[in-house]
Design an enzyme around this catalytic site. Sequence first.
Site, PDB file in Angstrom:
ATOM      1  N   TYR A   1      16.452 -30.182   6.526  1.00 38.60           N
ATOM      2  CA  TYR A   1      17.365 -29.182   8.079  1.00 38.60           C
ATOM      3  C   TYR A   1      17.337 -30.470   8.913  1.00 38.60           C
ATOM      4  O   TYR A   1      17.636 -30.953   9.178  1.00 38.60           O
ATOM      5  CB  TYR A   1      17.168 -28.191   8.495  1.00 38.60           C
ATOM      6  CG  TYR A   1      18.073 -27.209   7.451  1.00 38.60           C
ATOM      7  CD1 TYR A   1      19.441 -27.136   7.134  1.00 38.60           C
ATOM      8  CD2 TYR A   1      17.389 -26.346   6.671  1.00 38.60           C
ATOM      9  CE1 TYR A   1      20.655 -26.528   6.667  1.00 38.60           C
ATOM     10  CE2 TYR A   1      18.364 -25.398   5.752  1.00 38.60           C
ATOM     11  CZ  TYR A   1      19.731 -25.479   5.795  1.00 38.60           C
ATOM     12  OH  TYR A   1      20.063 -24.584   5.119  1.00 38.60           O
TER      13      TYR A   1
ATOM     14  N   ASP B   1      19.762 -13.533  -7.084  1.00 41.52           N
ATOM     15  CA  ASP B   1      20.882 -13.980  -6.107  1.00 41.52           C
ATOM     16  C   ASP B   1      20.241 -15.701  -6.162  1.00 41.52           C
ATOM     17  O   ASP B   1      19.657 -16.360  -6.119  1.00 41.52           O
ATOM     18  CB  ASP B   1      19.671 -14.034  -4.916  1.00 41.52           C
ATOM     19  CG  ASP B   1      20.194 -14.123  -3.825  1.00 41.52           C
ATOM     20  OD1 ASP B   1      20.697 -15.004  -3.664  1.00 41.52           O
ATOM     21  OD2 ASP B   1      19.254 -14.426  -2.727  1.00 41.52           O
TER      22      ASP B   1
END
Length: 207
Positions: free
Chosen positions: A43, A81
């Site tokens: 990020y 998930d």
Amino acid sequence: MHIAIVGNIGAGKTTLANKLAHHFNWEVFLEDVDHNPYLKDFYDDMPRWAFHLQVYFLNSRFHQTQRIKELQLAGKGVIQDRTIYEDAHIFAANLHQSGLMAERDYQNYLSLFNSMISMVNPPDLLLYLRADLPKLVSQIDKRNRDYENNIKIDYLKHLNEHYEEWISGYKHGKLLIVDVNNLDYVNQPEDLSVIIDKINSTLFGLF
Ligand SMILES: Nc1ncnc2c1ncn2[C@@H]1O[C@H](COP(=O)(O)OP(=O)(O)O)[C@@H](O)[C@H]1O
Ligand SMILES: Nc1ncnc2c1ncn2[C@H]1C[C@H](O)[C@@H](COP(=O)(O)O)O1
């Protein structure tokens, strides 16, 4: 039985995965986020870490799919998930298209993905949580992970576009699309029941 929950960052996958696992009394497989050695660096500097992160996710997701196969053979139900498909068709594709992953790295990654994917069984049901940008942003804020604070709206928007395109061509098995914009299955048990009814109807023809 294997249900995979797919959707953009903050759509509510992990929350729903835990609730469904509890409801059906099945095993839950979550993403490797807290121990991910690249996510924070990614990020901070996407071009620098894009390839490393994708290889890490690909490998961890592949291991997960093999473990899921074993559980299914043992007759257990599984809620997953996020899928390996999203790594390639959504995240890596988006990084490449946005000029954040170099051509040779992307081709190298795709070649690895294509070698692995022949050994992956698709889920019995793919459950896509469709969420608009305001819902994603508010839920990412709510979760308050440091390194996600600077996620750009454009990044989420492009991911959503990739999701819509991928879902429209999804042919591996049963698909259920749930618009979660106005659902609050954290505080409203009846909203969770709506989703469970839809799953039962799609998978087992009940209701
Ligand atoms: N449908 C929902 N309504 C209200 N809050 C939600 C809903 N789904 C998730 N949340 C909240 O939003 C945050 C992000 O959800 P999470 O399950 O971690 O998303 P994902 O796994 O898709 O990134 C969590 O704080 C969660 O409690
Ligand atoms: N394949 C991926 N590439 C880049 N980032 C990814 C990938 N898979 C997951 N992520 C990120 C997105 C979030 O910041 C965390 C956890 O995902 P979430 O949708 O919040 O469960 O990892």
